[in-house]
Design a protein around this motif. Structure first.
Motif, PDB file in Angstrom:
ATOM      1  N   SER A  48       5.301  17.286  -5.114  1.00  0.00           N
ATOM      2  CA  SER A  48       4.158  17.722  -4.300  1.00  0.00           C
ATOM      3  C   SER A  48       4.044  16.903  -3.025  1.00  0.00           C
ATOM      4  O   SER A  48       4.278  15.687  -3.011  1.00  0.00           O
ATOM      5  N   GLY A  49       3.689  17.577  -1.929  1.00  0.00           N
ATOM      6  CA  GLY A  49       3.558  16.914  -0.633  1.00  0.00           C
ATOM      7  C   GLY A  49       2.540  15.789  -0.676  1.00  0.00           C
ATOM      8  O   GLY A  49       2.750  14.721  -0.109  1.00  0.00           O
ATOM      9  N   ILE A  50       1.439  16.014  -1.398  1.00  0.00           N
ATOM     10  CA  ILE A  50       0.384  14.988  -1.467  1.00  0.00           C
ATOM     11  C   ILE A  50       0.936  13.736  -2.153  1.00  0.00           C
ATOM     12  O   ILE A  50       0.738  12.613  -1.706  1.00  0.00           O
ATOM     13  N   HIS A  51       1.694  13.957  -3.246  1.00  0.00           N
ATOM     14  CA  HIS A  51       2.275  12.814  -3.957  1.00  0.00           C
ATOM     15  C   HIS A  51       3.268  12.082  -3.061  1.00  0.00           C
ATOM     16  O   HIS A  51       3.260  10.859  -2.972  1.00  0.00           O
ATOM     17  N   GLN A  52       4.135  12.859  -2.379  1.00  0.00           N
ATOM     18  CA  GLN A  52       5.152  12.226  -1.532  1.00  0.00           C
ATOM     19  C   GLN A  52       4.489  11.381  -0.449  1.00  0.00           C
ATOM     20  O   GLN A  52       4.865  10.244  -0.195  1.00  0.00           O
ATOM     21  N   ASP A  53       3.440  11.953   0.149  1.00  0.00           N
ATOM     22  CA  ASP A  53       2.730  11.247   1.208  1.00  0.00           C
ATOM     23  C   ASP A  53       2.135   9.943   0.656  1.00  0.00           C
ATOM     24  O   ASP A  53       2.278   8.872   1.251  1.00  0.00           O
TER      25      ASP A  53
ATOM     26  N   LYS B 233       3.068   5.936   1.613  1.00  0.00           N
ATOM     27  CA  LYS B 233       2.086   4.962   2.120  1.00  0.00           C
ATOM     28  C   LYS B 233       2.014   3.733   1.194  1.00  0.00           C
ATOM     29  O   LYS B 233       1.962   2.610   1.642  1.00  0.00           O
ATOM     30  N   SER B 234       1.996   4.001  -0.085  1.00  0.00           N
ATOM     31  CA  SER B 234       1.971   2.897  -1.055  1.00  0.00           C
ATOM     32  C   SER B 234       2.473   3.463  -2.385  1.00  0.00           C
ATOM     33  O   SER B 234       1.834   4.342  -2.961  1.00  0.00           O
ATOM     34  N   ARG B 235       3.595   2.964  -2.854  1.00  0.00           N
ATOM     35  CA  ARG B 235       4.220   3.608  -4.024  1.00  0.00           C
ATOM     36  C   ARG B 235       3.338   3.573  -5.263  1.00  0.00           C
ATOM     37  O   ARG B 235       3.416   4.441  -6.128  1.00  0.00           O
ATOM     38  N   GLU B 236       2.452   2.549  -5.350  1.00  0.00           N
ATOM     39  CA  GLU B 236       1.604   2.436  -6.549  1.00  0.00           C
ATOM     40  C   GLU B 236       0.609   3.597  -6.668  1.00  0.00           C
ATOM     41  O   GLU B 236       0.000   3.774  -7.716  1.00  0.00           O
TER      42      GLU B 236
END
Ligand code: KIV
Ligand code: ZN
Length: 511
Positions: free
Chosen positions: A297-302, A306-309
């Motif tokens: 998902s784009g939201i997850h990728q974004d 920004k911060s992998r956590e």
């Protein structure tokens, strides 16, 4: 200070009880080396009374593995225990694991024994096992459906007889986490000599609860978990090692214990087990599935950028996802080839085998520019298969396929050293190849599964083919790998035939 959680891997024993997952001695040694590299504490290498092959496999693992404790399974019967003791003779740290069923249904219907007889036999078995080693594990089979009072009685008696580990199996995967955790808690509280043994847990996955039940038992005091790579095992499998270990690591705030494991070895080990057994890992499998760390998902990728956590609770590299490095290529020499094989824990017994593997490597490097660790593992598997004493060998294969025409395969197979040729048509070139092989061999086997997997990414990747075959109730998996998937398919079919024709009788521990 946290307690140590002992990781007991039973891929080579309970894992091997999956229909079609039986392994040769050499394959067991390869997996055992990978487990040792991961710092697994105890490796259950097999059930020596099952067959001559399994006895020899346990012997080889015991001879070669020095860093992990080696365990052999035995029913609570003298001849089983003696055979296990004999197989473990050369082990640096041997353990005998003996078991007998304790649930009313198993005692009445399977064993036809009274609880007192079962208790007496368990005590005798533990005493006999202690003649071979001071590390003896006892399991009341089907503990998850056994009477608590009887469990307390038998477990207290076997500790007095010398058992040092008490393993509590949910043999049929019937329990649920709260209940199973409570069982563990009650046993530890109620058995007067419980402080003299380590409590262990062994869960099956029939309701998909093996990992949850195991963790609940750990939360309630178990300090050994029995598990398998990729959750392989009888029926729906056992608790998956990778899930247990990463849950304990990731939720260190919950569990008052820690493991010794080098988690970066998890993915390479998972791939090795999958490649040897032919049991593919589903893409959405936790930790080791191809999608376990992929964000769609784009939201997850974004968020991850920004911060992998934001969406990742573990780091892919911590479980070894970066370990499949591009290591060798067309210009790599024999020394580099051998060194990398040793680094990934594989070696050949003879120079002849090494030379054969190196020739295969050069052929592969001509077709495929980048050679990854997974390519090397597949190459080693193929070399070892071809150097084994096999009845059937694929000598050559030619296929024709054209839109609107009927696919055809012509091939030569060596049968007991004599070359035989055949041609056949089929729905596709793979189908035609299998029919041509069958017209030579006439095996009377049923093909139950045909699956192709790419070993690495890219269209030049080697295809790894698994076929599952059945004959008179016996199931085997055959495997083959090649950059040409039709050749890989024919090799897999021939490999399956070789296995099924060997038709070794094997005793099952729980039957
Ligand atoms: O599931 C089981 O009960 C077993 C025992 C042999 C421990 O595998
Ligand atoms: Zn089991």
């Amino acid at each position: 200070m946290k307690d140590k959680l002992i990781i007991f891997d039973t891929t080579l024993r309970d894992g091997e009880q999956s229909p079609g997952a039986s392994m040769t001695s050499d394959e067991k040694v390869r997996i055992a080396k990978a487990l040792e590299r991961m710092h697994v504490d105890v490796i259950e290498a097999g059930f020596p009374i099952a067959s001559k092959g399994d006895f020899e496999a346990v012997q080889s693992v015991a001879r070669i593995i020095k860093e992990s404790r080696i365990c052999a399974l035995a029913r609570a019967i003298d001849k089983d225990i003696d055979r296990a003791g004999e197989a473990l003779k050369e082990a640096e740290a041997p353990r005998i694991h003996t078991f007998i069923a304790t649930s009313p249904i198993h005692m009445e219907m399977k064993l036809r024994m009274s609880p007192d007889q079962v208790l007496e036999q368990a005590v005798a078995a533990v005493k006999r096992a202690r003649r071979y080693t001071d590390d003896v594990e006892f399991s009341p089979e089907d503990a998850g459906r056994s009477d608590l009072d009887f469990l307390c009685r038998i477990l207290e008696a076997v500790v007095d007889a010398g058992a040092t580990t008490l393993n509590i199996p949910d043999t049929v995967g019937y329990n649920v986490p709260t209940q199973f955790g409570e069982l563990m808690h009650n046993l530890i509280e109620r058995i007067p000599n419980s402080d003299k043994a380590i409590f262990s847990v062994h869960c099956h996955n029939d309701l998909g609860l093996a990992v949850a039940n195991s963790l609940s038992a750990v939360y309630n005091g178990a300090r050994q978990v029995e598990c398998t790579i990729n959750g392989l095992g009888e029926r729906a499998g056992n608790a998956a090692l990778e899930e247990i270990v990463m849950a304990i690591n990731t939720r260190a705030d919950i569990f008052n214990c820690e493991t010794n494991l080098d988690t970066t070895q998890i993915v390479p080990c998972s791939r090795l087990v999958s490649s040897i057994t032919g049991f593919k890992v589903q893409p959405n499998k936790a930790i080791v599935g191809a999608n376990a760390f992929a964000h769609e998902s784009g939201i997850h990728q974004d968020g991850v950028l920004k911060s992998r956590e934001t969406y990742e609770i573990m780091r892919a590299e911590d479980v070894g996802w970066s370990a499949n490095r591009m290591v060798l290529g067309k210009h790599s020499g024999r020394n580099a080839f051998r060194t990398r094989l040793q680094e990934i824990g594989t070696d050949f017994a003879s120079e002849v085998e090494l030379n054969e593997a190196f020739t295969r490597f050069k052929e592969l490097a001509d077709k495929k520019h980048e050679i990854f660790d997974d390519d090397l593992q597949a190459l080693v598997t193929q070399t070892k298969l071809s150097s084994e004493n096999e009845r059937y060998k694929l000598v050559s294969l030619k296929v024709t396929s054209e839109m609107g025409e009927i696919p055809n395969a012509s091939l030569v197979v060596s049968v007991d050293g004599k070359e035989k040729s055949a041609s056949a048509t089929g729905g596709g070139v793979v189908d035609a190849s299998f029919k041509a092989i069958e017209s030579i061999v006439d095996s009377k086997t049923q093909l139950q599964l045909y699956a192709v997997n790419n070993i690495t990414s890219g269209t030049d990747s080697q295809g790894e083919v698994t076929v599952r075959m059945e004959k008179e109730g016996r199931i085997v998996n055959g495997q083959g790998a090649d950059t040409d998937i039709v050749i890989a398919s024919a090799k897999a079919y021939i490999n399956g035939l070789n296995k099924i024709m060997q038709s070794k009788e094997r005793a099952h521990p729980q039957v």
